[in-house]
Design a protein around this motif. Structure first.
Motif, PDB file in Angstrom:
ATOM      1  N   MET A 144      -9.756  16.112  -2.386  1.00 48.75           N
ATOM      2  CA  MET A 144     -10.075  14.985  -1.545  1.00 48.75           C
ATOM      3  C   MET A 144      -8.805  14.214  -1.256  1.00 48.75           C
ATOM      4  O   MET A 144      -7.940  14.100  -2.114  1.00 48.75           O
ATOM      5  CB  MET A 144     -11.078  14.085  -2.279  1.00 48.75           C
ATOM      6  CG  MET A 144     -11.399  12.831  -1.554  1.00 48.75           C
ATOM      7  SD  MET A 144     -12.556  11.833  -2.485  1.00 48.75           S
ATOM      8  CE  MET A 144     -12.390  10.327  -1.598  1.00 48.75           C
ATOM      9  N   ARG A 145      -8.710  13.683  -0.058  1.00 42.05           N
ATOM     10  CA  ARG A 145      -7.548  12.896   0.346  1.00 42.05           C
ATOM     11  C   ARG A 145      -8.043  11.617   1.011  1.00 42.05           C
ATOM     12  O   ARG A 145      -8.891  11.662   1.895  1.00 42.05           O
ATOM     13  CB  ARG A 145      -6.741  13.715   1.336  1.00 42.05           C
ATOM     14  CG  ARG A 145      -5.489  13.095   1.778  1.00 42.05           C
ATOM     15  CD  ARG A 145      -4.799  13.956   2.792  1.00 42.05           C
ATOM     16  NE  ARG A 145      -5.246  15.352   2.666  1.00 42.05           N
ATOM     17  CZ  ARG A 145      -4.662  16.370   3.211  1.00 42.05           C
ATOM     18  NH1 ARG A 145      -3.623  16.198   3.962  1.00 42.05           N
ATOM     19  NH2 ARG A 145      -5.105  17.593   3.065  1.00 42.05           N
ATOM     20  N   SER A 146      -7.503  10.479   0.560  1.00 40.98           N
ATOM     21  CA  SER A 146      -7.923   9.195   1.130  1.00 40.98           C
ATOM     22  C   SER A 146      -6.894   8.122   0.807  1.00 40.98           C
ATOM     23  O   SER A 146      -6.176   8.219  -0.179  1.00 40.98           O
ATOM     24  CB  SER A 146      -9.282   8.782   0.549  1.00 40.98           C
ATOM     25  OG  SER A 146      -9.664   7.520   1.022  1.00 40.98           O
ATOM     26  N   ASN A 147      -6.842   7.075   1.637  1.00 37.69           N
ATOM     27  CA  ASN A 147      -6.017   5.916   1.297  1.00 37.69           C
ATOM     28  C   ASN A 147      -6.901   4.743   0.865  1.00 37.69           C
ATOM     29  O   ASN A 147      -6.419   3.648   0.738  1.00 37.69           O
ATOM     30  CB  ASN A 147      -5.103   5.421   2.412  1.00 37.69           C
ATOM     31  CG  ASN A 147      -5.149   6.090   3.706  1.00 37.69           C
ATOM     32  OD1 ASN A 147      -5.849   7.031   3.913  1.00 37.69           O
ATOM     33  ND2 ASN A 147      -4.364   5.610   4.614  1.00 37.69           N
ATOM     34  N   GLU A 148      -8.165   4.975   0.643  1.00 34.18           N
ATOM     35  CA  GLU A 148      -9.076   3.935   0.187  1.00 34.18           C
ATOM     36  C   GLU A 148      -9.236   4.021  -1.332  1.00 34.18           C
ATOM     37  O   GLU A 148      -9.872   4.935  -1.839  1.00 34.18           O
ATOM     38  CB  GLU A 148     -10.441   4.103   0.842  1.00 34.18           C
ATOM     39  CG  GLU A 148     -10.426   3.928   2.340  1.00 34.18           C
ATOM     40  CD  GLU A 148     -11.794   4.145   2.952  1.00 34.18           C
ATOM     41  OE1 GLU A 148     -12.799   3.841   2.282  1.00 34.18           O
ATOM     42  OE2 GLU A 148     -11.849   4.633   4.076  1.00 34.18           O
ATOM     43  N   PRO A 149      -8.675   3.064  -2.059  1.00 32.47           N
ATOM     44  CA  PRO A 149      -8.741   3.120  -3.525  1.00 32.47           C
ATOM     45  C   PRO A 149     -10.165   3.104  -4.070  1.00 32.47           C
ATOM     46  O   PRO A 149     -10.448   3.729  -5.081  1.00 32.47           O
ATOM     47  CB  PRO A 149      -7.980   1.881  -3.985  1.00 32.47           C
ATOM     48  CG  PRO A 149      -7.346   1.298  -2.789  1.00 32.47           C
ATOM     49  CD  PRO A 149      -7.921   1.927  -1.568  1.00 32.47           C
ATOM     50  N   THR A 150     -11.080   2.421  -3.385  1.00 24.63           N
ATOM     51  CA  THR A 150     -12.456   2.378  -3.881  1.00 24.63           C
ATOM     52  C   THR A 150     -13.141   3.736  -3.737  1.00 24.63           C
ATOM     53  O   THR A 150     -13.901   4.134  -4.623  1.00 24.63           O
ATOM     54  CB  THR A 150     -13.270   1.299  -3.157  1.00 24.63           C
ATOM     55  OG1 THR A 150     -13.167   1.484  -1.747  1.00 24.63           O
ATOM     56  CG2 THR A 150     -12.777  -0.082  -3.515  1.00 24.63           C
ATOM     57  N   SER A 151     -12.893   4.444  -2.643  1.00 23.76           N
ATOM     58  CA  SER A 151     -13.460   5.782  -2.464  1.00 23.76           C
ATOM     59  C   SER A 151     -12.921   6.742  -3.509  1.00 23.76           C
ATOM     60  O   SER A 151     -13.658   7.562  -4.056  1.00 23.76           O
ATOM     61  CB  SER A 151     -13.134   6.325  -1.076  1.00 23.76           C
ATOM     62  OG  SER A 151     -13.773   5.578  -0.091  1.00 23.76           O
TER      63      SER A 151
ATOM     64  N   ASP B 179       0.003  11.620  -5.958  1.00 25.51           N
ATOM     65  CA  ASP B 179       0.590  10.641  -5.017  1.00 25.51           C
ATOM     66  C   ASP B 179       0.265   9.201  -5.376  1.00 25.51           C
ATOM     67  O   ASP B 179       0.241   8.324  -4.515  1.00 25.51           O
ATOM     68  CB  ASP B 179       0.149  10.914  -3.578  1.00 25.51           C
ATOM     69  CG  ASP B 179       0.426  12.337  -3.152  1.00 25.51           C
ATOM     70  OD1 ASP B 179       1.475  12.869  -3.536  1.00 25.51           O
ATOM     71  OD2 ASP B 179      -0.419  12.926  -2.449  1.00 25.51           O
ATOM     72  N   VAL B 180       0.029   8.922  -6.646  1.00 25.24           N
ATOM     73  CA  VAL B 180      -0.316   7.580  -7.084  1.00 25.24           C
ATOM     74  C   VAL B 180       0.843   6.616  -6.880  1.00 25.24           C
ATOM     75  O   VAL B 180       0.650   5.466  -6.499  1.00 25.24           O
ATOM     76  CB  VAL B 180      -0.739   7.590  -8.571  1.00 25.24           C
ATOM     77  CG1 VAL B 180      -1.002   6.181  -9.068  1.00 25.24           C
ATOM     78  CG2 VAL B 180      -1.946   8.475  -8.769  1.00 25.24           C
TER      79      VAL B 180
ATOM     80  N   GLY C 270      -0.020   1.357   2.298  1.00 26.89           N
ATOM     81  CA  GLY C 270      -1.191   2.219   2.218  1.00 26.89           C
ATOM     82  C   GLY C 270      -1.348   3.259   3.301  1.00 26.89           C
ATOM     83  O   GLY C 270      -2.475   3.636   3.624  1.00 26.89           O
ATOM     84  N   ILE C 271      -0.260   3.730   3.889  1.00 34.34           N
ATOM     85  CA  ILE C 271      -0.402   4.739   4.947  1.00 34.34           C
ATOM     86  C   ILE C 271      -0.420   6.163   4.405  1.00 34.34           C
ATOM     87  O   ILE C 271      -0.946   7.051   5.056  1.00 34.34           O
ATOM     88  CB  ILE C 271       0.703   4.610   6.013  1.00 34.34           C
ATOM     89  CG1 ILE C 271       2.080   4.752   5.396  1.00 34.34           C
ATOM     90  CG2 ILE C 271       0.563   3.336   6.787  1.00 34.34           C
ATOM     91  CD1 ILE C 271       3.205   4.879   6.395  1.00 34.34           C
ATOM     92  N   LEU C 272       0.139   6.376   3.233  1.00 35.22           N
ATOM     93  CA  LEU C 272       0.143   7.716   2.649  1.00 35.22           C
ATOM     94  C   LEU C 272      -1.085   7.888   1.761  1.00 35.22           C
ATOM     95  O   LEU C 272      -1.298   7.111   0.836  1.00 35.22           O
ATOM     96  CB  LEU C 272       1.419   7.955   1.830  1.00 35.22           C
ATOM     97  CG  LEU C 272       2.720   7.916   2.613  1.00 35.22           C
ATOM     98  CD1 LEU C 272       3.904   8.045   1.665  1.00 35.22           C
ATOM     99  CD2 LEU C 272       2.755   9.027   3.638  1.00 35.22           C
ATOM    100  N   PRO C 273      -1.894   8.897   2.049  1.00 39.03           N
ATOM    101  CA  PRO C 273      -3.110   9.072   1.251  1.00 39.03           C
ATOM    102  C   PRO C 273      -2.817   9.615  -0.147  1.00 39.03           C
ATOM    103  O   PRO C 273      -1.822  10.295  -0.370  1.00 39.03           O
ATOM    104  CB  PRO C 273      -3.923  10.085   2.053  1.00 39.03           C
ATOM    105  CG  PRO C 273      -2.918  10.827   2.847  1.00 39.03           C
ATOM    106  CD  PRO C 273      -1.796   9.873   3.120  1.00 39.03           C
ATOM    107  N   ARG C 274      -3.693   9.272  -1.066  1.00 34.32           N
ATOM    108  CA  ARG C 274      -3.665   9.858  -2.405  1.00 34.32           C
ATOM    109  C   ARG C 274      -4.581  11.075  -2.386  1.00 34.32           C
ATOM    110  O   ARG C 274      -5.490  11.158  -1.574  1.00 34.32           O
ATOM    111  CB  ARG C 274      -4.168   8.859  -3.441  1.00 34.32           C
ATOM    112  CG  ARG C 274      -3.260   7.690  -3.601  1.00 34.32           C
ATOM    113  CD  ARG C 274      -3.824   6.776  -4.636  1.00 34.32           C
ATOM    114  NE  ARG C 274      -3.003   5.589  -4.782  1.00 34.32           N
ATOM    115  CZ  ARG C 274      -3.290   4.611  -5.613  1.00 34.32           C
ATOM    116  NH1 ARG C 274      -4.376   4.662  -6.352  1.00 34.32           N
ATOM    117  NH2 ARG C 274      -2.502   3.574  -5.694  1.00 34.32           N
TER     118      ARG C 274
END
Length: 67
Positions: free
Chosen positions: A1-8, A27-28, A38-42
Protein backbone atom coordinates in the motif's frame (compact mmCIF):
# COMPACT_ATOMS: atom_id res chain seq x y z
CA UNK A 1 0.00 0.00 0.00
CA UNK A 2 1.18 3.52 -0.76
CA UNK A 3 -0.30 6.68 0.75
CA UNK A 4 0.62 10.09 2.16
CA UNK A 5 -2.26 9.97 4.65
CA UNK A 6 -0.89 8.98 8.07
CA UNK A 7 -4.33 7.99 9.36
CA UNK A 8 -4.93 5.58 6.45
CA UNK A 9 -1.51 4.03 7.01
CA UNK A 10 -2.11 3.63 10.75
CA UNK A 11 -5.55 2.09 10.12
CA UNK A 12 -4.13 -0.34 7.54
CA UNK A 13 -1.29 -1.32 9.87
CA UNK A 14 -3.73 -1.96 12.70
CA UNK A 15 -6.00 -4.07 10.49
CA UNK A 16 -3.16 -6.19 9.14
CA UNK A 17 -1.46 -6.61 12.50
CA UNK A 18 -4.78 -7.64 14.01
CA UNK A 19 -4.97 -10.43 11.43
CA UNK A 20 -1.47 -11.63 12.26
CA UNK A 21 0.20 -10.15 9.19
CA UNK A 22 3.57 -8.55 9.85
CA UNK A 23 3.79 -5.06 8.32
CA UNK A 24 6.91 -3.04 7.57
CA UNK A 25 6.63 0.67 6.80
CA UNK A 26 9.04 2.19 4.27
CA UNK A 27 9.88 5.84 3.59
CA UNK A 28 9.04 6.94 7.13
CA UNK A 29 11.92 9.41 7.35
CA UNK A 30 11.59 10.96 3.90
CA UNK A 31 9.91 14.00 5.43
CA UNK A 32 13.42 15.24 6.23
CA UNK A 33 14.19 15.25 2.51
CA UNK A 34 10.92 16.78 1.37
CA UNK A 35 10.66 19.45 4.05
CA UNK A 36 7.67 17.86 5.88
CA UNK A 37 5.11 18.85 3.25
CA UNK A 38 3.84 15.29 2.73
CA UNK A 39 4.23 14.89 -1.03
CA UNK A 40 6.20 11.64 -0.92
CA UNK A 41 4.02 8.67 -0.04
CA UNK A 42 4.94 6.09 2.58
CA UNK A 43 4.68 2.41 1.73
CA UNK A 44 3.48 -0.56 3.73
CA UNK A 45 5.10 -3.86 2.86
CA UNK A 46 4.11 -7.43 3.73
CA UNK A 47 5.73 -10.76 2.97
CA UNK A 48 4.88 -12.33 -0.39
CA UNK A 49 3.05 -15.16 1.35
CA UNK A 50 0.71 -12.63 3.04
CA UNK A 51 0.09 -10.34 0.06
CA UNK A 52 -3.18 -11.89 -1.15
CA UNK A 53 -4.71 -11.86 2.34
CA UNK A 54 -3.47 -8.33 3.03
CA UNK A 55 -5.04 -6.94 -0.15
CA UNK A 56 -8.32 -8.71 0.63
CA UNK A 57 -8.38 -7.35 4.19
CA UNK A 58 -7.68 -3.79 3.04
CA UNK A 59 -10.31 -3.93 0.30
CA UNK A 60 -12.91 -5.41 2.66
CA UNK A 61 -12.33 -2.44 4.97
CA UNK A 62 -12.39 0.20 2.20
CA UNK A 63 -8.68 0.91 2.42
CA UNK A 64 -7.81 0.39 -1.24
CA UNK A 65 -4.99 2.73 -2.19
CA UNK A 66 -2.12 1.79 -4.43
CA UNK A 67 -1.47 -1.90 -3.83
Amino acid sequence: MRSNEPTSLAFAKALLSGEGIEVFELDVHTSVLEGSIGILPRRLMVADRDHFRAVAILRDNDVDRGY
